[in-house]
Structures are given as C-alpha cells and as structure tokens.
Design a protein around this motif. Structure first.
Motif, short mmCIF file in Angstrom:
data_model
loop_
_atom_site.label_atom_id
_atom_site.label_comp_id
_atom_site.label_asym_id
_atom_site.label_seq_id
_atom_site.Cartn_x
_atom_site.Cartn_y
_atom_site.Cartn_z
N MET A 1 0.85 -1.20 0.00
CA MET A 1 0.00 0.00 0.00
C MET A 1 0.88 1.25 0.00
O MET A 1 1.87 1.31 0.71
CB MET A 1 -0.88 -0.03 1.27
N ARG A 2 0.48 2.21 -0.84
CA ARG A 2 1.21 3.48 -0.87
C ARG A 2 0.30 4.62 -0.44
O ARG A 2 -0.86 4.69 -0.89
CB ARG A 2 1.70 3.77 -2.28
N TYR A 3 0.83 5.48 0.43
CA TYR A 3 0.07 6.66 0.86
C TYR A 3 0.90 7.91 0.61
O TYR A 3 2.13 7.87 0.71
CB TYR A 3 -0.20 6.63 2.38
N LEU A 4 0.19 8.99 0.32
CA LEU A 4 0.83 10.31 0.34
C LEU A 4 0.12 11.15 1.38
O LEU A 4 -1.09 11.37 1.29
CB LEU A 4 0.68 11.01 -1.01
N LEU A 5 0.86 11.60 2.39
CA LEU A 5 0.28 12.49 3.40
C LEU A 5 0.65 13.90 2.97
O LEU A 5 1.83 14.26 2.95
CB LEU A 5 0.85 12.17 4.78
N THR A 6 -0.35 14.68 2.61
CA THR A 6 -0.05 16.02 2.08
C THR A 6 -0.64 17.12 2.96
O THR A 6 -1.52 16.87 3.78
CB THR A 6 -0.61 16.18 0.65
N GLU A 7 -0.14 18.33 2.75
CA GLU A 7 -0.63 19.55 3.42
C GLU A 7 -0.50 19.48 4.93
O GLU A 7 -1.24 20.14 5.66
CB GLU A 7 -2.10 19.86 3.05
N ALA A 8 0.42 18.65 5.43
CA ALA A 8 0.57 18.51 6.88
C ALA A 8 1.72 19.36 7.39
O ALA A 8 2.65 19.67 6.64
CB ALA A 8 0.83 17.05 7.21
N ASP A 9 1.67 19.72 8.67
CA ASP A 9 2.84 20.29 9.32
C ASP A 9 3.69 19.12 9.78
O ASP A 9 3.28 18.36 10.65
CB ASP A 9 2.43 21.13 10.53
N ILE A 10 4.86 18.98 9.18
CA ILE A 10 5.74 17.88 9.55
C ILE A 10 6.67 18.39 10.65
O ILE A 10 7.39 19.36 10.46
CB ILE A 10 6.56 17.39 8.34
N ILE A 11 6.61 17.72 11.81
CA ILE A 11 7.43 18.18 12.94
C ILE A 11 8.51 17.14 13.22
O ILE A 11 8.21 15.98 13.48
CB ILE A 11 6.57 18.42 14.18
N THR A 12 9.75 17.57 13.16
CA THR A 12 10.87 16.71 13.54
C THR A 12 11.60 17.40 14.69
O THR A 12 11.18 18.47 15.13
CB THR A 12 11.84 16.50 12.37
N GLY A 13 12.69 16.82 15.13
CA GLY A 13 13.46 17.45 16.20
C GLY A 13 14.11 18.75 15.76
O GLY A 13 14.41 19.61 16.59
N ASP A 14 14.34 18.90 14.45
CA ASP A 14 15.04 20.09 13.94
C ASP A 14 14.11 21.20 13.51
O ASP A 14 14.42 22.37 13.63
CB ASP A 14 15.87 19.76 12.69
N LYS A 15 12.99 20.80 12.88
CA LYS A 15 12.17 21.85 12.30
C LYS A 15 10.72 21.43 12.17
O LYS A 15 10.38 20.25 12.25
CB LYS A 15 12.71 22.25 10.93
N ALA A 16 9.87 22.44 11.98
CA ALA A 16 8.47 22.19 11.69
C ALA A 16 8.16 22.93 10.41
O ALA A 16 8.46 24.12 10.29
CB ALA A 16 7.60 22.70 12.84
N GLY A 17 7.60 22.23 9.42
CA GLY A 17 7.29 22.90 8.16
C GLY A 17 6.25 22.14 7.39
O GLY A 17 6.09 20.92 7.56
N ARG A 18 5.54 22.86 6.54
CA ARG A 18 4.49 22.21 5.76
C ARG A 18 5.11 21.36 4.66
O ARG A 18 6.05 21.79 3.99
CB ARG A 18 3.57 23.27 5.15
N GLY A 19 4.58 20.15 4.51
CA GLY A 19 5.19 19.28 3.51
C GLY A 19 4.36 18.06 3.21
O GLY A 19 3.16 18.01 3.50
N ALA A 20 5.02 17.09 2.60
CA ALA A 20 4.35 15.85 2.21
C ALA A 20 5.27 14.67 2.53
O ALA A 20 6.49 14.80 2.49
CB ALA A 20 4.04 15.87 0.71
N ILE A 21 4.63 13.54 2.86
CA ILE A 21 5.38 12.31 3.17
C ILE A 21 4.81 11.19 2.31
O ILE A 21 3.59 11.02 2.24
CB ILE A 21 5.22 11.93 4.67
N ALA A 22 5.69 10.44 1.65
CA ALA A 22 5.24 9.26 0.90
C ALA A 22 5.55 8.02 1.72
O ALA A 22 6.63 7.89 2.30
CB ALA A 22 5.96 9.19 -0.44
N ILE A 23 4.56 7.12 1.79
CA ILE A 23 4.75 5.83 2.46
C ILE A 23 4.62 4.75 1.40
O ILE A 23 3.64 4.73 0.64
CB ILE A 23 3.67 5.61 3.56
#
Ligand SMILES: [Zn+2]
Length: 453
Positions: A1-23
């Motif tokens: 299964m493939r997902y695209l998570l879009t228009e999300a605020d991606i929060i990591t230890g370094d930064k928070a920014g709007r983006g997309a993640i492919a699974i």
C-alpha cells in the motif's frame, strides 16, 4: 500500500514545516517541504502518482513515540496488565515502539529469559517491541556472554537503589564492571537504598503502617536520588559509560547531569510525563495514585525538570508506565505498590506541559522519538526520514483532550478528568493505519520486534 500524506505540518526534532510524506509498504519513501518555488504535494504526486492521497490540512505529523521505559507486567503479574493489553493502550496513545523493563516475574536477567519474553511478544504486541535485560549482583558473566552487535536486548537495566526482587545491584566491583561495558547502553534507577530504609524506619516509628502519602517524597527523598546519581555520574565519567539515568526527579540531579555531560557526552537523562505534570501538592488529592518511585517531588523540582526538557539536559521522556490494580493502590502506604499507568496519556500530558511552558513541539519530538531511538540504537525508527519505518502520528497538537476513560486493564489513570493536549487522528504502524480517531482499527496485533545498531 502506498500513501501520500499532504498539506501537513511535519514536525521533527530540527524543524516544523508544511510538507508531504510518501509511504511505500512499511517504510517512508520520501519527505518534501514546501518552498517558495515548489509545493511539496505536487512533487510527491509526481513521484508517486498511484498512491492514496490523504489531505491533512490543519494537522501535524510527528514520528511515533518511542517509549524505552515501560512495565508491561508479563510474565508473572498479568492481572495488572500484559503485553497485549498494555501495547494496545500504548498504540492508542501514539506509542509505536516500546522497550519493556526486566522486573517481571521471573525477572529478565538471562539470555534464556530474554528469549522467552521475545517469544511472548511475538504476534501479541500491538506496538513494536523490545526488552531490556536486568543486571543483578551475580549475572555479570551472563551479560558478558551477550554480543553487543546484533544484540537482542536494547540495554542493560540496573536498579542502583530500588529493591525490586533480587535485582538491586549494590556490589561496587560488579557495578564498576557493568559501567565498564561501554558497548552497551546502561540504564539506571537511581536512589540510595540505605537512605530510603532509614527514612522509612523513622516514618513507621512516627505513623505506624498508615503513613500519609504526602510523606512519600520525604522517605524516597531528593537526597536519596542525589547521592545515588552522584555515584553513578562519577563512575560514568571515569569509565566512559553510555549511562542513561531514568526518571530524574530533582533540580539538584539536573544540575549535576549538566556538568557531568561536559566530561562524558554519552551521559543522558530521562524524566517522565508524571514528573513534568505532578508535584507534591498533588498528594492531598491523588494520594496513592501518584505514589511512584522515585517520588514525585516539589514544584521547584518540577519546574527545573520542565526547563531541562526545554534546554535538552533531559534527553528523553519515557512513560514509566507501571499499572497496578485499584485494590492494590487502596492499601496503606507500606503495602501500597509504587507506580501508575500512564502510557496512553504520556504524549498528550507532555503536549500539555509543552503548551503551558511554551516549549516548542520540536523538543517534544526530539525527546519522545528521536533521542530514545538514538540512545538505545533502535534501527530505522524514531525519525521522519526516507528509509525509516513509517511509524507516524497524525494529530492536532493544540486541541484540548479530556481524559474520560483511563483505557487500561487496571481500570484507572491519574490523568482521568484532566484536560491534556493533542487529538490523535491516525497512527501509522509499519506503514499501515493502525489507529483512527484514537481507536485501533487493525484486526490483530502487528507490532514488529525492534532491531538495534
Ligand atoms: Zn520504571
């Protein structure tokens, strides 16, 4: 299964920014951020045209919580909880990986016991699982037989002060040898047993068996913590130990750890949501429910822990999830067991603390996902990065979350009735949607065994 998570605020230890993640399958296949020239969602769609798109406008994505300090009570105390029940609570709370402590019955103090526990979890854990092995005064040879490469335990747990079964290690040469095993993370419970015994004897002389619970931080005192932690830090500075001090509860320890880290940067420290939330003023209303070891201390200590969480002197936040039945917690002080269930509320309690104290979400992610993975060397988890397992929590971190149901087999939680922060929409576990709107939607447990670097 493939997902695209879009228009999300991606929060990591370094930064928070709007983006997309492919699974793609179990793993994260790509991460994009919006720039002035390009939209992450467009880039992601171009690369993964056949993926199912989930528009997460208004929501944030964080790595799943990695909780390297839990007590799931199996084997031996399964009336309180077991791997299946507690890992389910964990997953609902956004904890996608956990490492369980060895003070079960029998304790996990040999390779055979470790293998038994690994097979107990196989196919029964809702969240990804791992185990620590315990040190005793007499199992040094057993520990030394375990190769650190490709190891089966996450770390070595040492109870330096708290007598739990036969797991108290107070033999100095043994301690020094364990602290000298620098290929291994050494995790310690740090309280001085002699000071506690003396304080308890005084309290029993004054009150009998029915000691008021507010006395708990005088029995398991700040001095008991400091003395033991000082000793541990001295050894770790001398021997270069990868020392992880569990559930730090005092301002003095924070100060000592800050200094010790300059001499040995492999020294790290943990506190829990409980110590960031509660203080000694809560004993009057919550009593036995907040009796845990080490004790919840003063508001000055709590504020210092919050500051240390903000500035990184505290590296990780574990839950120290430790369920007991209500009947057990209703006993008088001397027979009332220490510990409280908290794993389902741990992330949301920390989000509440972060919101109250103005601590950025990047710090929450660093302390609850990234640093735990780094400290015990968990492979390919804890980060939102291409190639890592897609263990993700999609949530609104600002939303109020009222704790109505405790959500544990033991039937209670010290957080019931409190308003925390963070509404969880989805939890992805190994690339699959495991939780939707706070409830598990998978039919059967699919947690995988953790691997270590
Ligand atoms: Zn613990």
């Amino acid at each position: 299964m493939r997902y695209l998570l879009t228009e999300a605020d991606i929060i990591t230890g370094d930064k928070a920014g709007r983006g997309a993640i492919a699974i793609d399958g179990e793993k994260i296949a790509g991460v994009w951020y919006d720039t002035d020239d390009s939209k992450a969602a467009d880039q992601a769609r171009a690369e993964f045209p056949d993926a199912e798109v989930m528009d997460l406008e208004g929501l944030s994505v964080i790595p799943g919580v990695i909780d390297i300090h839990v007590h799931f009570r199996e084997p031996g105390m399964t009336h309180k909880g077991d791997i299946e029940s507690e890992s389910k609570a964990a997953l609902c709370g956004g904890v996608t990986s956990y490492v369980d402590m060895p003070n079960t019955n029998p304790p996990t103090v040999s390779r055979d016991r470790l293998e038994e526990k690994l097979s107990l979890a196989d196919g029964r854990s809702w969240s990804n699982y791992g185990f620590h092995i315990g040190a005793t005064n007499s199992n040094l040879e057993e520990l030394k037989q375990m190769p650190p490469e490709g190891r089966k335990a996450a770390g070595i747990k040492v109870f330096m002060g708290s007598s739990t079964g036969n797991m108290l290690v107070d033999d100095k040469p043994v301690l020094e040898q364990i602290f000298g095993m620098t290929d291994w993370p050494v995790l310690i419970h740090s309280e001085d047993e002699q000071i506690i015994r003396d304080n308890l004897a005084k309290a029993v002389a004054e009150y009998g068996e029915d000691i008021p619970f507010r006395i708990h931080p005088q029995i398991r005192s700040a001095v008991a913590c400091m003395k033991s932690t000082q000793r541990a830090l001295e050894m770790a500075m001398k021997l270069g130990t990868r020392l992880h001090i569990l559930h730090v509860t005092t301002r003095m320890e924070v100060n000592m750890i800050e200094v010790a880290k300059r001499y040995n940067p492999s020294i790290t420290a943990e506190t829990s949501a409980n110590y960031l939330t509660f203080c000694d003023e809560d004993y009057d209303s919550l009593g036995a429910m907040v009796k845990c070891n080490p004790a919840v201390k003063s508001s000055v200590d709590r504020d210092a822990l919050r500051e240390a969480f903000r500035n990184g002197i505290i590296d990780t936040i574990g839950s120290d999830h430790a369920p007991h039945l209500k009947e057990e917690k209703e006993r008088p002080y001397t027979t009332c067991p220490s510990g409280m269930p908290s794993i389902r509320q741990s992330l949301q309690a920390v989000l509440k603390v972060a919101s109250e104290a103005g601590i950025p979400l990047t710090r929450v992610v660093n302390a609850m996902s990234e640093r735990p993975a780094e400290i015990v060397g968990i492979k390919d988890r804890g980060f939102i990065k291409k190639g890592c397992f897609a263990d993700l929590v999609v949530l609104d971190p600002e939303a109020d979350y009222e704790v109505k149901e405790p959500g544990y087999r033991c039937g209670w939680s010290p957080y019931t009735g409190r308003t925390l922060k963070g509404k969880i929409s989805y939890v992805f576990l190994n690339g699959k949607i495991a939780v939707k709107d706070g409830e598990i939607i998978q039919d059967s447990p699919s947690g995988k065994r953790l691997e270590y670097r």
